[in-house]
Write a protein that holds these residues in place. Sequence first.
Motif, short mmCIF file in Angstrom:
data_model
loop_
_atom_site.label_atom_id
_atom_site.label_comp_id
_atom_site.label_asym_id
_atom_site.label_seq_id
_atom_site.Cartn_x
_atom_site.Cartn_y
_atom_site.Cartn_z
N THR A 146 0.84 -1.21 0.00
CA THR A 146 0.00 0.00 0.00
C THR A 146 0.87 1.25 0.00
N LEU A 147 1.91 1.26 0.81
CA LEU A 147 2.81 2.41 0.86
C LEU A 147 3.61 2.53 -0.43
N LEU A 148 4.03 1.39 -1.00
CA LEU A 148 4.77 1.44 -2.26
C LEU A 148 3.89 2.02 -3.38
N ASP A 149 2.61 1.64 -3.39
CA ASP A 149 1.68 2.20 -4.38
C ASP A 149 1.53 3.71 -4.20
N ALA A 150 1.49 4.16 -2.95
CA ALA A 150 1.39 5.60 -2.69
C ALA A 150 2.63 6.32 -3.19
N MET A 151 3.80 5.72 -2.97
CA MET A 151 5.05 6.32 -3.47
C MET A 151 5.05 6.39 -4.98
N ALA A 152 4.58 5.32 -5.63
CA ALA A 152 4.54 5.30 -7.10
C ALA A 152 3.56 6.35 -7.64
N SER A 153 2.44 6.52 -6.97
CA SER A 153 1.45 7.51 -7.41
C SER A 153 2.01 8.92 -7.31
N GLU A 194 13.76 23.13 -17.60
CA GLU A 194 13.61 21.70 -17.86
C GLU A 194 12.90 21.00 -16.71
N PRO A 195 12.07 20.03 -17.02
CA PRO A 195 11.50 19.18 -15.97
C PRO A 195 12.52 18.11 -15.59
N PRO A 196 12.29 17.38 -14.53
CA PRO A 196 13.20 16.27 -14.19
C PRO A 196 13.17 15.20 -15.28
N TYR A 197 14.33 14.60 -15.56
CA TYR A 197 14.35 13.47 -16.49
C TYR A 197 14.37 12.15 -15.73
N PHE A 198 14.73 12.19 -14.43
CA PHE A 198 14.75 10.98 -13.62
C PHE A 198 14.43 11.34 -12.18
N MET A 199 13.64 10.46 -11.53
CA MET A 199 13.37 10.60 -10.10
C MET A 199 13.26 9.22 -9.46
N SER A 200 13.63 9.15 -8.20
CA SER A 200 13.41 7.92 -7.44
C SER A 200 13.07 8.28 -6.00
N TYR A 201 12.26 7.43 -5.38
CA TYR A 201 11.88 7.59 -3.97
C TYR A 201 12.31 6.34 -3.21
N GLN A 202 12.84 6.55 -2.01
CA GLN A 202 13.19 5.41 -1.17
C GLN A 202 12.75 5.68 0.27
N LEU A 203 12.11 4.69 0.86
CA LEU A 203 11.73 4.73 2.27
C LEU A 203 12.46 3.60 2.98
N GLU A 209 11.96 12.56 6.85
CA GLU A 209 11.35 11.51 7.66
C GLU A 209 10.01 11.10 7.08
N GLY A 210 9.70 9.82 7.22
CA GLY A 210 8.41 9.32 6.79
C GLY A 210 7.53 9.04 7.99
N PRO A 211 6.21 8.97 7.80
CA PRO A 211 5.29 8.70 8.92
C PRO A 211 5.43 7.28 9.42
N LEU A 240 2.49 10.00 3.80
CA LEU A 240 3.73 9.66 3.11
C LEU A 240 3.86 10.48 1.83
N ARG A 241 2.79 10.57 1.05
CA ARG A 241 2.83 11.35 -0.19
C ARG A 241 3.12 12.82 0.10
N THR A 242 2.57 13.34 1.18
CA THR A 242 2.79 14.74 1.52
C THR A 242 4.26 14.99 1.86
N ALA A 243 4.86 14.09 2.64
CA ALA A 243 6.27 14.23 2.97
C ALA A 243 7.14 14.15 1.72
N LEU A 244 6.82 13.22 0.82
CA LEU A 244 7.58 13.08 -0.43
C LEU A 244 7.41 14.30 -1.33
N TRP A 245 6.19 14.84 -1.37
CA TRP A 245 5.89 16.02 -2.20
C TRP A 245 6.78 17.19 -1.78
N LEU A 246 6.90 17.41 -0.48
CA LEU A 246 7.67 18.54 0.02
C LEU A 246 9.16 18.37 -0.27
N ILE A 247 9.66 17.14 -0.07
CA ILE A 247 11.08 16.88 -0.36
C ILE A 247 11.35 17.00 -1.85
#
Length: 567
Positions: A12-19, A34-43, A104-106, A114-121
Amino acid sequence: MAAAPAPDARVTLLDAMASELTRNQQQLKMQSHEPPYFMSYQLKDYVQYAVGARYGALFLDDGYRERKLYVDVRVGSYEFDSSVPEGFEFSFSTKGTSYISRKEGPLDDSPLALRTALWLITDEKYKSALFQYLKKKGEDVYSVEDPKRPPSFTKEKPSTLVQPPVQAPFNRERWVKLAREVSAQFNAHPELFDSEVRVTTDKVTRLFVSTEGSRIISEEVLYGLHVSAVTRAPDGQLLDDSRDYYSPTEAGLPNDAKVREAAAKVIEELLALRAAPAIDPYTGPAILAPEAAGVLFHEAVGHRLEGERQDGDNEGKTYKGQVGKLVLPSFISIHDDPSLRMLNGEPLNGYYQFDEEGVKGQRVTLVEKGVLRNYLLGRVPVEGFLQSNGHGRSQGTLKPVARMANLLVDSTKAVSDAELKRMLIAEAKRQGKPYGLIIRDITGGNTNTSSFGYQAFKGVPRMVYRVDVKTGQETLVRGVEIVGTPLSAVNRIMASGQKQGIFNGFCGAESGNVPVSTVAPSMLLQELELQRAVEGKDRPPILSSPAEALREPSLRQEKPATRPEKP
């Protein structure tokens, strides 16, 4: 009808990160930039428990949990992008930023949080990446064009893994009881003024997604058991000794009897070291036992084969341009294999399936029969090597860089321990030395690879024996530490032993502390330099310990009070 399986909160959290990743990939852009050409998220979800005892009593009984987030946002292209070394993202901005997002993640399994924390970072990282990209393009105007300059980032195929949950039991009652009992063994030896028995378990659950399509859920557990003590020699030198055990399972830790034996051995060795003579600095032949030889290769060779050290502006680049050339004795080969979990029934700390950049950990031949063949590579390419071999590693929220995992040293010039000692004595005689040295144990080491200092390494030996060339008698000595320049030291290896030993521990570098192992046989070096260790002049404790005082009989008998006689 069977009940439906409970939903996996990790998925469920991985799906939220992907979204959230998809949303940012599609919409994140500043006008005319330019927009980003690559991004990754890790928890990373860390869970730790630890108990520790001293003097027969519990001093540590604690646990914690935290979730750390790492976001990688790149502007530009694989050929040339915004990436800069760790810590440089904001250091050149004249305005800086008035707010830095928390990485930090929740702890609650809340997709929205989780999405809100990732959005800000992500917003912060994108602005920083854009700034660095424009700055790098400006600096490129002043740089000489280098047709051999490798790309900024490797192109990798997406990876997918959903590892089943791994249990991490912690038998607190057993470990508390054992820690108390074993730490009490040291009370009988007041010369050892401090000691500790500590047991830990660390579990890391990692969730990773990238715009290339990688989706990874992995879990690793590492247990540790440590018995340590310190004392002072009569001349004030501080001496320490320990036994350290690691295992991916609780059952793999040593049984109670072995822990007690380990404590007894630490006591025996420290008492012997207190009585051992200090020796003067030494240059001459020496045998490094397997663990010590492993530390030598880790410090002198392994760090210098890490990818980022081949092109960094501040690096010494010891092995840059040496691929295909002889860099070690022709009987030495070196590999690094993060996919190796066990060797000869003993677990290896450096095992993992995927590195922190989402690339599968791969066995790589670094040196083959003395000839340099490859480097340890993350996703920062090196000239001639445009793909990662899965060695991008980091701790917590630090940026991954190429690091060692399980470093394996092989030799085709192996002899028995008795023959190795005979060769040591013969070489010492040839050099006119009254003795050679055998280094049987080592606490660790460090090295300098930068261009701002001398290319050197240091090792801190613990059990050093002087071998008399006339009698072959071994005498324990103390007071020295290994020093040297890497190319000189490793090219003076004459032969090796037959049996390999394993050194498990942690390695600290730019991207934090990561678990590592080295596997190597004993090595005979034609010449090794040992300098005087830091000399302590501190007095030991002035009074005897309370435990010793309670055991001592009273030095005087108290007389009963009497009344004065009347005149």
